[in-house]
Design an enzyme around this catalytic site. Sequence first.
Site, PDB file in Angstrom:
ATOM      1  N   ASN A 128       0.696  -1.259   0.131  1.00 49.49           N
ATOM      2  CA  ASN A 128       0.104  -0.014  -0.043  1.00 49.49           C
ATOM      3  C   ASN A 128       1.006   1.139   0.086  1.00 49.49           C
ATOM      4  O   ASN A 128       1.924   1.498   0.531  1.00 49.49           O
ATOM      5  CB  ASN A 128      -0.887   0.002   1.285  1.00 49.49           C
ATOM      6  CG  ASN A 128      -0.410   0.295   2.447  1.00 49.49           C
ATOM      7  OD1 ASN A 128       0.187   1.157   2.659  1.00 49.49           O
ATOM      8  ND2 ASN A 128      -0.117  -0.952   3.238  1.00 49.49           N
ATOM      9  N   ASN A 130       0.065   4.377   1.408  1.00 50.62           N
ATOM     10  CA  ASN A 130      -0.298   5.277   2.296  1.00 50.62           C
ATOM     11  C   ASN A 130       0.829   5.618   3.319  1.00 50.62           C
ATOM     12  O   ASN A 130       0.551   6.485   3.958  1.00 50.62           O
ATOM     13  CB  ASN A 130      -1.571   4.407   3.338  1.00 50.62           C
ATOM     14  CG  ASN A 130      -2.717   4.214   2.643  1.00 50.62           C
ATOM     15  OD1 ASN A 130      -2.712   3.586   1.421  1.00 50.62           O
ATOM     16  ND2 ASN A 130      -3.693   4.737   3.105  1.00 50.62           N
ATOM     17  N   CYS A 177      -9.110  -4.551  -0.105  1.00 53.23           N
ATOM     18  CA  CYS A 177      -8.430  -5.641   0.774  1.00 53.23           C
ATOM     19  C   CYS A 177      -8.133  -6.632  -0.020  1.00 53.23           C
ATOM     20  O   CYS A 177      -7.025  -7.198  -0.011  1.00 53.23           O
ATOM     21  CB  CYS A 177      -9.254  -6.005   1.913  1.00 53.23           C
ATOM     22  SG  CYS A 177     -10.865  -6.727   1.530  1.00 53.23           S
ATOM     23  N   ASP A 206     -11.371  -3.931  15.341  1.00 49.56           N
ATOM     24  CA  ASP A 206     -11.459  -3.153  16.731  1.00 49.56           C
ATOM     25  C   ASP A 206     -10.225  -2.463  16.724  1.00 49.56           C
ATOM     26  O   ASP A 206      -9.070  -2.808  16.475  1.00 49.56           O
ATOM     27  CB  ASP A 206     -10.922  -4.235  17.708  1.00 49.56           C
ATOM     28  CG  ASP A 206     -10.776  -3.854  19.191  1.00 49.56           C
ATOM     29  OD1 ASP A 206     -11.183  -2.719  19.487  1.00 49.56           O
ATOM     30  OD2 ASP A 206      -9.957  -4.428  19.743  1.00 49.56           O
ATOM     31  N   ASP A 229     -14.915   1.416  16.455  1.00 51.46           N
ATOM     32  CA  ASP A 229     -15.056   0.032  16.341  1.00 51.46           C
ATOM     33  C   ASP A 229     -16.207  -0.236  15.220  1.00 51.46           C
ATOM     34  O   ASP A 229     -17.164   0.644  15.116  1.00 51.46           O
ATOM     35  CB  ASP A 229     -15.488  -0.814  17.432  1.00 51.46           C
ATOM     36  CG  ASP A 229     -14.332  -0.789  18.407  1.00 51.46           C
ATOM     37  OD1 ASP A 229     -13.062  -0.202  18.140  1.00 51.46           O
ATOM     38  OD2 ASP A 229     -14.120  -1.200  19.634  1.00 51.46           O
ATOM     39  N   HIS A 235     -13.216  -9.477   5.037  1.00 47.52           N
ATOM     40  CA  HIS A 235     -12.087  -8.844   4.987  1.00 47.52           C
ATOM     41  C   HIS A 235     -11.044  -9.870   4.485  1.00 47.52           C
ATOM     42  O   HIS A 235     -11.265 -10.924   4.639  1.00 47.52           O
ATOM     43  CB  HIS A 235     -11.451  -8.313   6.312  1.00 47.52           C
ATOM     44  CG  HIS A 235     -10.127  -7.796   6.354  1.00 47.52           C
ATOM     45  ND1 HIS A 235      -9.845  -6.732   5.156  1.00 47.52           N
ATOM     46  CD2 HIS A 235      -9.025  -7.696   7.118  1.00 47.52           C
ATOM     47  CE1 HIS A 235      -8.560  -6.147   5.438  1.00 47.52           C
ATOM     48  NE2 HIS A 235      -8.108  -7.107   6.544  1.00 47.52           N
ATOM     49  N   ASP A 258      -1.091  -8.490   6.867  1.00 50.30           N
ATOM     50  CA  ASP A 258      -2.109  -7.777   6.182  1.00 50.30           C
ATOM     51  C   ASP A 258      -1.595  -6.614   5.611  1.00 50.30           C
ATOM     52  O   ASP A 258      -1.156  -5.590   6.592  1.00 50.30           O
ATOM     53  CB  ASP A 258      -3.020  -7.487   7.330  1.00 50.30           C
ATOM     54  CG  ASP A 258      -4.541  -7.080   6.817  1.00 50.30           C
ATOM     55  OD1 ASP A 258      -4.575  -6.472   5.566  1.00 50.30           O
ATOM     56  OD2 ASP A 258      -5.434  -7.027   7.823  1.00 50.30           O
TER      57      ASP A 258
END
Length: 266
Positions: A128, A130, A177, A206, A229, A235, A258
């Site tokens: 990614n 980001n 994802c 969470d 949350d 996912h 992930d």
Amino acid sequence: FTISSPANAVIGRYNLTLLVTSGNKIFSRFLGQFVLLFNPWCSGDAVYMANENERQEYVLNENGIIFVGNAKYMEARGWYYGQFQDHLLNICLTMLDLSLYYRQNAAMDVSRRGDPKYVGRVISSMINGNDNDNGVLLGKWQGSFHSHENPSRWDGSVVILQKWRQDNYKPVQYGQCWVFAGVMCTVLRCLGIPTRLVSNFNSAHDVDRNLSIDKYYDSSGKSLSIGQDSTWDYHVWNESWFIRPDLGTPYNGWQVLDATPQEQSK
């Protein structure tokens, strides 16, 4: 003569040079280059996988299925990993050299490339974009996709990785994802790390690390917008196979990675 590398040797590009000493003279001849990868067939390698059928599936298979949707309507999407296609290995090795880890301390980064858990962390960061680190994909979950590619239209990793290289390593727009997971699977398999995808439905997210999904209501039962949350329809992430000498033998096997940008983690 034969040359054998240690099972924990650093992966990447190597130059092979022959040095001949004659008296007080030294002659040098460049013999060529080679690439060293993780080896799931080598019993001493941290990524060793004993079962041949599993090696065929998690290392050599270039095609797979990614499950998306929701718990009541699961959809199977075909995905082409293409980890052995032309130029893919070069792209994957360049990805390591573009990471913030390498830019901050090149010698330290390269010295740790014999450790699959370290390489997995670097790749999960680079899939990614980001972190402003020339990552492969930008994530987008809301709004219009008209100016770039809708994530639902991707059906393989090769086009994404080639576009990333052609655009001078500018993040490709857009991913979600399953796209992050599909591309990460390609890169890790290309480097020799057995990898698979995991889909989870009604997926708890969470954000405050208390291991519960918290919802708040006022005295009349009205829902309050407190807390971050949430529960996602689904996912998708990756698991890679390697040992964990840092944690002990019970933790050897499938390790969670992930690449979807959520919360930053060291």
